[in-house]
Enzyme design. Structure first.
Site: not given
Length: 398
Positions: A73, A161, A164, A179, A304, A326-328
């Site tokens: 992922c 989650n 596009i 993602h 997000s 890798h993100g929030a």
């Protein structure tokens, strides 16, 4: 932030960390083959088996459940030649962002279980990618009998989650952004090897702190079977994102009236295992919710569906095992988010952004995630920010 060492085998970069996540990280760090330490990323949160946002270096073993079921992922982003003014000036019949969103949804299958209707995709680009994956599977003995429709899965988004987005950066340049991972075929590969690791640990009478920390020992046939199939799934995920971005670019070029010319493209995993050298030794490095942040390596860190994302470049921080968030990271579970927020709340947070309306996406509301600005401040020793992106269109699977 300056990382904190909670014990000899754990280095934490998160300024906001709940007790459950910390306990999971300590449990993972206690495994005897971890070297030199586990690194906990700024977006770390409670996960299955081990915390999401954990970087796990191991000698002589791998933990399949730590990689997780969405092998490979990750994110892909491409900067185009267009600016926000080009979008705002598109005008005309059928050139609204709503119309563009519908075109994207037609070109890319969305939501779990939705695939391309056939592996023969006409104007799309998948055939050479499918051929590469077929050759790789034959060469490496990858068993795909559990996923007879894996070819139809290539070029599909999935749910949760996965998303596009059409974004603009700080200079109003337009980016294509998405993602996704290895879809159903990667999940089947992961589940198979997680079960094998658990069975072997029971057979060997190994006392585990958590059954999802069951591991495969290097040198055994089971270990190398997993590595071969893991690498195939990681390649599938990379090509899956490339396929979807190519479709997105084609659809966007048709919508705006000019073919897309990419100035740069970044395609990176954040759930995977690779062999790397750290602290003078070769280890199997599992990034569960983390990106490669070796010096000079570019990556993408999303927020997000209603907050900014970042294009970054790694600083090669040794304490962070050359990794970054890798993100929030989730603040509330999906169940908690559905209880706390409403469709009206989601609409309020998404003002000014074209998106899919409905109760299905309440659990992806920006409030369910950590503050991405805090995460990025905590990551300042790990990466430098190249670009900030804000979305003007978002497409999610359910």
């Amino acid at each position: 932030m300056s990382p904190t060492e909670h014990d000899q085998n754990l280095v934490n970069f998160a300024s906001h960390l709940d007790d459950g996540t910390l306990a999971q990280a300590r449990e993972t760090a206690s495994m005897p083959f971890v070297y030199p330490h586990v690194a906990l990323m700024p977006d770390a949160h409670f996960g299955k088996g081990s915390a999401v946002g954990t970087v796990i270096p191991t000698r002589g073993a791998v933990i399949p459940a730590a990689v997780g079921v969405d092998i490979g992922c990750g994110m892909i982003a491409a900067r185009t030649q267009f600016t926000l003014a080009d979008i705002e000036g598109a005008g005309g019949a059928g050139r609204t962002l709503h119309a563009l969103r519908l075109r994207i949804e037609h070109a890319i299958p969305l939501s779990p279980g939705n695939y391309n209707l056939t592996a023969s995709l006409g104007k799309w680009f998948a055939e050479p990618r499918i051929a590469e994956l077929e050759e790789r599977a034959a060469r490496d003995g990858v068993d795909l009998s559990h996923s007879p429709k894996w070819r139809e899965q290539l070029g599909s988004l999935g749910g949760g989650n996965h998303f596009i987005e059409l974004c603009v950066d700080e200079q109003d340049r337009v980016w294509l952004f998405l993602h996704s991972g290895s879809r159903g075929v990667g999940n089947k590969i992961a589940q198979k090897h997680i079960a094998i690791a658990q069975r072997l640990c029971r057979t060997w009478h190994i006392d585990l702190p958590n059954r999802d920390l069951a591991y495969l020992a290097e040198g055994t046939p089971e270990f190398w079977n997993y590595i071969r199939e893991l690498r195939w799934a990681q390649r599938f995920a990379l090509l899956n994102r490339a396929e979807m971005l190519d479709r997105f670019a084609l659809v966007f070029g048709e919508w705006i009236g000019t073919p897309v010319v990419e100035a740069e493209r970044i395609n990176c995993h954040h759930n995977y295992t690779e062999q790397e050298e750290h602290y003078g030794e070769s280890v199997w490095l599992t990034r569960k919710g983390a990106v490669n942040a070796h010096g000079g390596v570019d990556a993408v860190i999303p927020g997000s569906m209603g907050t900014r994302s970042y294009v970054v470049r790694g600083k090669g921080d040794a304490r962070g095992l050359c990794s970054a968030p890798h993100g929030a990271g989730r603040r509330f579970s999906r169940t908690q988010a559905r209880k706390r927020f409403t469709v009206a709340d989601l609409a309020d947070r998404m003002k000014g952004i074209e998106y899919r309306h409905g109760a299905e996406w309440i659990d992806e509301i920006p409030d369910a995630y950590k503050d991405i600005d805090v995460v990025m401040d905590d990551a300042r020793d790990l990466v430098e920010v190249r670009h900030q992106l804000r979305q003007i269109l978002n497409v999610k699977g359910t």
